[in-house]
Design a protein around this motif. Structure first.
Motif, PDB file in Angstrom:
ATOM      1  N   UNK A   1     -58.637  47.300 -36.825  1.00  0.00           N
ATOM      2  CA  UNK A   1     -57.811  46.834 -37.934  1.00  0.00           C
ATOM      3  C   UNK A   1     -57.106  45.546 -37.517  1.00  0.00           C
ATOM      4  N   UNK A   2     -56.864  44.651 -38.462  1.00  0.00           N
ATOM      5  CA  UNK A   2     -56.151  43.413 -38.173  1.00  0.00           C
ATOM      6  C   UNK A   2     -54.821  43.399 -38.907  1.00  0.00           C
ATOM      7  N   UNK A   3     -53.936  42.529 -38.461  1.00  0.00           N
ATOM      8  CA  UNK A   3     -52.614  42.491 -39.077  1.00  0.00           C
ATOM      9  C   UNK A   3     -52.664  41.938 -40.495  1.00  0.00           C
ATOM     10  N   UNK A   4     -53.782  41.311 -40.870  1.00  0.00           N
ATOM     11  CA  UNK A   4     -53.953  40.866 -42.257  1.00  0.00           C
ATOM     12  C   UNK A   4     -54.317  42.014 -43.183  1.00  0.00           C
ATOM     13  N   UNK A   5     -54.697  43.166 -42.586  1.00  0.00           N
ATOM     14  CA  UNK A   5     -55.166  44.302 -43.389  1.00  0.00           C
ATOM     15  C   UNK A   5     -54.083  45.356 -43.650  1.00  0.00           C
ATOM     16  N   UNK A   6     -52.854  45.097 -43.243  1.00  0.00           N
ATOM     17  CA  UNK A   6     -51.808  46.119 -43.384  1.00  0.00           C
ATOM     18  C   UNK A   6     -51.536  46.370 -44.869  1.00  0.00           C
TER      19      UNK A   6
ATOM     20  N   UNK B   1     -48.250  39.234 -34.792  1.00  0.00           N
ATOM     21  CA  UNK B   1     -48.922  40.009 -33.736  1.00  0.00           C
ATOM     22  C   UNK B   1     -48.145  39.938 -32.422  1.00  0.00           C
ATOM     23  N   UNK B   2     -48.175  41.023 -31.677  1.00  0.00           N
ATOM     24  CA  UNK B   2     -47.505  41.048 -30.377  1.00  0.00           C
ATOM     25  C   UNK B   2     -47.948  39.880 -29.502  1.00  0.00           C
ATOM     26  N   UNK B   3     -49.217  39.526 -29.558  1.00  0.00           N
ATOM     27  CA  UNK B   3     -49.746  38.446 -28.719  1.00  0.00           C
ATOM     28  C   UNK B   3     -49.114  37.094 -29.033  1.00  0.00           C
TER      29      UNK B   3
END
Length: 215
Positions: free
Chosen positions: A57-62, A93-95
């Motif tokens: 999952x990506x942060x764009x999919x929340x 994102x954490x990164x």
């Protein structure tokens, strides 16, 4: 101490966590995972709230409902922000979190500001906060050990992916060799057949010439 929450507005349920104070926040910054997304009240002091995404999952999919849960929880865990209306919650994102020398404990900035998104929160929604607080757990995880385990798992997955690609390449090369050998055998068979036909024709000519000479 780390507080863990579960949001059931999505399936499977989402894992949310945050540090008790700035010292835990510092550890969470240091030992975050690639799947983690960080939430904070914009321009105010607040808890560092994290969502751990599902693999792939990506942060764009929340989903929107989950973003609302996270925004409400972040607002509720800000002493000043909890009392205000029309707040902005930022997440990234954490990164993308950047820790520079000289920063205070628990303080962060960003590597890329264009990777920071915003959520507007009009007011506190007690129903959401009460639902999330019912799932609240207090734990003392070994964040460093968990990070080591996560990195080891990632390395194993990368090695397995390399192994699979190598096997696929070997299968492809074997198939190409098989096709080449098949074409080679076919070519040899045709040449042998052509030579055999020519040989038979020559024999026929020789027999005819002998018959003519005999006659």
């Amino acid at each position: 101490m780390v507080f863990f929450f579960t949001s059931n507005v999505v399936s499977p349920a989402a894992k949310i966590y945050m540090g008790k104070d700035k010292f835990e926040n510092e550890d969470l910054i240091k030992y975050g995972w690639p799947e983690d997304v960080w939430f904070h009240v914009d321009k105010l002091s607040s808890a560092h709230v994290y969502l751990r995404l599902e693999r792939g999952q990506t942060w764009d999919d929340i989903p929107e409902a989950l973003l609302t849960d996270l925004a409400q929880l972040t607002k509720a865990n800000s002493i000043e922000g909890n009392k205000k209306s029309n707040l902005t919650i930022i997440y990234t994102p954490w990164s993308n979190l950047k820790k520079s020398p000289g920063m205070e404990t628990g303080q962060v900035s960003f590597h890329k500001n264009n990777l920071v998104k915003r959520i507007h929160v009009k007011e506190r929604e007690n129903a959401i906060i009460n639902r999330l607080n019912k799932t609240k757990l207090e734990k003392y995880p070994d964040l460093a050990e968990e990070k080591i385990g996560r990195e080891k798992e990632e390395r194993n997955e990368q090695r397995e992916e390399v192994r699979k690609r190598r096997q696929e390449e070997l299968r492809y090369q074997a198939q190409k060799r098989k096709e080449a050998e098949s074409k080679s055998y076919t070519h040899i068979f045709k040449e042998d057949k052509m030579r055999s036909n020519k040989h038979l024709a020559a024999e026929d000519r020789d027999i005819n010439e002998l018959e003519e000479d005999f006659m």
